[in-house]
Design a protein around this motif. Structure first.
Motif, PDB file in Angstrom:
ATOM      1  N   UNK A  88      53.211 -78.567   8.626  1.00 43.20           N
ATOM      2  CA  UNK A  88      53.865 -77.977   7.447  1.00 43.20           C
ATOM      3  C   UNK A  88      54.213 -79.045   6.406  1.00 43.20           C
ATOM      4  N   UNK A  89      53.861 -78.773   5.143  1.00 43.99           N
ATOM      5  CA  UNK A  89      54.113 -79.788   4.116  1.00 43.99           C
ATOM      6  C   UNK A  89      55.605 -79.948   3.811  1.00 43.99           C
ATOM      7  N   UNK A  90      56.437 -78.966   4.242  1.00 42.64           N
ATOM      8  CA  UNK A  90      57.889 -79.152   4.061  1.00 42.64           C
ATOM      9  C   UNK A  90      58.342 -80.404   4.790  1.00 42.64           C
ATOM     10  N   UNK A 121      48.972 -79.908  -5.164  1.00 42.04           N
ATOM     11  CA  UNK A 121      48.116 -78.733  -5.300  1.00 42.04           C
ATOM     12  C   UNK A 121      47.224 -78.848  -6.528  1.00 42.04           C
ATOM     13  N   UNK A 122      47.660 -79.665  -7.499  1.00 46.76           N
ATOM     14  CA  UNK A 122      46.857 -79.779  -8.717  1.00 46.76           C
ATOM     15  C   UNK A 122      45.737 -80.814  -8.586  1.00 46.76           C
ATOM     16  N   UNK A 123      45.685 -81.545  -7.454  1.00 47.47           N
ATOM     17  CA  UNK A 123      44.663 -82.588  -7.310  1.00 47.47           C
ATOM     18  C   UNK A 123      43.270 -81.946  -7.288  1.00 47.47           C
ATOM     19  N   UNK A 124      42.307 -82.510  -8.052  1.00 48.93           N
ATOM     20  CA  UNK A 124      40.970 -81.913  -8.098  1.00 48.93           C
ATOM     21  C   UNK A 124      40.199 -82.159  -6.793  1.00 48.93           C
ATOM     22  N   UNK A 136      50.389 -84.951   1.186  1.00 50.53           N
ATOM     23  CA  UNK A 136      50.378 -83.499   1.413  1.00 50.53           C
ATOM     24  C   UNK A 136      48.971 -83.040   1.840  1.00 50.53           C
ATOM     25  N   UNK A 137      47.931 -83.688   1.269  1.00 52.49           N
ATOM     26  CA  UNK A 137      46.535 -83.362   1.644  1.00 52.49           C
ATOM     27  C   UNK A 137      46.282 -83.633   3.124  1.00 52.49           C
ATOM     28  N   UNK A 182      40.535 -90.592   2.020  1.00 52.05           N
ATOM     29  CA  UNK A 182      40.333 -89.914   0.726  1.00 52.05           C
ATOM     30  C   UNK A 182      41.647 -89.840  -0.054  1.00 52.05           C
ATOM     31  N   UNK A 183      42.745 -89.548   0.663  1.00 54.67           N
ATOM     32  CA  UNK A 183      44.034 -89.392  -0.022  1.00 54.67           C
ATOM     33  C   UNK A 183      44.470 -90.717  -0.644  1.00 54.67           C
ATOM     34  N   UNK A 184      44.167 -91.838   0.009  1.00 58.08           N
ATOM     35  CA  UNK A 184      44.586 -93.115  -0.574  1.00 58.08           C
ATOM     36  C   UNK A 184      43.698 -93.472  -1.768  1.00 58.08           C
TER      37      UNK A 184
END
Ligand code: ASP
Length: 538
Positions: free
Chosen positions: A467-469, A224-227, A458-459, A441-443
């Motif tokens: 669900x990210x769980x 969640x903190x990723x810009x 998670x993105x 993008x995530x990689x």
């Protein structure tokens, strides 16, 4: 004996000892338990709850009854503080207030996976050897930022031609992009074909979700903190270059080093040359430091693997076997098809000989799960064993270690589809394309450190509404798969390097180990043994 052989022996010893005498050993007595935070402690089987004894993460087993385990807790000062804050005063068997080191016992219901048995001695062994691996990693990591900085400034300044830089930059990024999409196509294709998510039993699914939910929520919180993407682009320019160096922000370091190199080229005089010479010599010193650190590698990688293998139970591997096999076969296919063909077509080298030339980097990537920490070794291998110029390696490799992670992208593609399949979600063609775009993008956004790919996954899950769980489902084998995807990432960066070198007309060739040993300025063999102070190439 060659360094590489010693490292392989260290790895093997680490793996075998991890299986035999690690916390999940099947030989050692399983005399301790991990307790999930939801576990309630009782004063007797089916007795009254003892809430003041809740909250311990580990305990040792005293006795067992059907469905119940008697466990004893040893109090640390922190535990006492926690209990005191709750307003409870506990007394020991002598009626005295409990003090640090005292033990009290209680009963817990024997429910898997909330109560998980492990070998206490194995855990102690891991905890008491963990510093060896950390020390080795720290020695290598110490070199990463100064090595990238000095070598890139010197590399760019000696290119002498900013257009060449632009050309190489464009080609490198283009190649990174193409291979990442190729990796994702392989991963997404295999996951759709084999459907690993449909093969997981409901019982295994529930166990995995319950056992790893804490770790999964940590990953989600970090993600969640990723810009945002735009912030990431702007963030490449450091407002404080010293801060960038101190914080090890690799893209900022690369940008500043490139700009400094370009500025020195524009100055074009003796004094600018002097600065470049000083940086060049400091770069040599960093290379020598890598060689000194690598002396610790056999023991260091042994300790790292002892911990990883010891902490990963075989049962998790069994439950997630099909998923792991899909990821591993995807990585293998990508390695041999995409990289194999690139190396074969673009250079005169055979792919196996190429892999042999970067073998030290492969074992480092495998045992550290960090392409950043492997960077100094990858650079050494490409320059000394494949004859790539330092200008090319110092530009392509740091960029690759930061943004080019094909192994990570492929794994994210498979993992996203696997989790969606377990949740019974049908993914449309549009969803699959979304996976390819978001995992690319995530990689790129994942740092070259252990477990980074799992955080940015998670993105990808969010982008397709899974669900990210669900991350909890794959967490158990993540550290093991990380080893393989990091090795793939490093092969990808090395492939890009030889491709760029050959497009720039460099003459690549494989240097044999015997040649290495004869030449103290080349390879990982013999540089220190020759007692040579200088690492000047040729
Ligand atoms: N550990 C990987 C690397 O350093 C990144 C990841 O996939 O977690 O390359």
């Amino acid at each position: 004996m060659q360094l590489y052989t010693k490292i392989l022996i260290g790895m093997l010893v680490g793996v075998v000892l991890g299986l035999l005498i690690g916390p999940n050993s099947s030989i050692l007595p399983q005399d301790s338990v991990h307790l999930a935070s939801s576990v309630q402690v009782y004063d007797a089987p089916n007795g009254k709850p003892s809430p003041s004894l809740n909250g311990f993460k580990t305990a040792s087993i005293v006795s067992e009854r059907p469905d119940w385990i008697e466990v004893s807790f040893q109090f640390s000062s922190a535990d006492l503080m926690r209990i005191k804050t709750a307003g409870v005063t506990l007394t020991n068997s002598n009626g005295q207030p409990v003090s640090p080191g005292d033990e009290l016992s209680g009963w817990v219901a024997d429910t898997q996976p909330q109560v998980r048995r492990y070998a206490g001695i194995g855990q102690t062994l891991v905890e008491s050897t963990v510093w060896i691996g950390q020390l080795f990693l720290a020695m290598i990591k110490m070199v990463v930022v100064p090595l990238v900085f000095f070598s890139l400034v010197v590399g760019i300044a000696s290119l002498g031609d900013v257009r060449k830089l632009g050309r190489m930059g464009g080609r490198t990024l283009g190649f990174f992009m193409m291979t990442t999409v190729m990796a994702l196509s392989i991963g997404v294709g295999l996951a759709n074909l084999i459907k690993p998510g449909t093969m997981l039993s409901d019982a295994d699914r529930d166990t995995l979700l319950a056992s790893y939910s804490d770790g999964a929520s940590n990953s989600v919180a970090n993600a969640a903190e990723a810009p945002s993407f735009a912030d990431q682009i702007v963030g490449i320019v450091p407002s404080n270059p010293i801060g960038a160096l101190a914080g090890g922000d690799m893209l900022q370091v690369i940008f500043f080093a490139m700009m400094l190199g370009i500025a020195l080229t524009f100055l074009k005089d003796d004094r600018a040359d002097l600065v470049v010479d000083v940086f060049d010599r400091l770069n040599d010193a960093m290379v020598m430091l890598v060689h000194i650190a690598m002396k610790l590698a056999p023991v260091g990688v042994g300790a790292l693997l002892f911990k990883v293998v010891g902490n990963t139970g075989l049962s998790v591997l069994m439950a997630l076997g099909v998923y792991a096999v899909v990821v591993l076969s995807g990585l293998l296919a990508h390695m041999f098809i995409t990289y194999g063909l690139t190396v074969r077509i673009a250079t005169s080298l055979s792919f196996l000989a190429f892999l042999g030339a970067i073998k030290e980097a492969l074992v480092m990537a495998f045992s550290t799960s960090s392409s950043s920490a492997t960077l100094p070794v990858t650079k050494g291998c490409c320059e000394d064993n494949l004859n790539v110029s330092a200008e090319t390696t110092s530009f392509v490799l740091p960029l690759g270690a930061t943004v080019n992670m094909d192994g990570t992208a492929l794994y994210q593609g498979v993992a996203a589809i696997f989790i969606a399949q377990i949740y019974g979600m049908d993914l449309s063609m549009a969803d699959q394309v979304t996976i390819v775009v978001s995992a690319t993008l995530a990689s790129v956004g994942a740092a070259g450190v252990p477990g980074a790919g799992m955080i940015t996954l998670a993105m990808v899950l969010t982008a397709i509404g899974v669900p990210t769980e669900g991350l909890a489902l794959i967490l158990g084998v993540d550290r093991i798969l990380d080893m393989f995807r990091t090795a793939t990432n490093v092969v990808g960066d090395s492939t890009a390097t030889v491709l760029m070198a050959s497009l720039e007309g460099e003459k690549l060739r494989i240097m044999s180990d015997a040649e290495d040993a004869d030449n103290p300025n080349k390879g990982f063999e013999g540089r220190l043994d020759h007692g040579q102070q200088s690492v000047d190439a040729d």
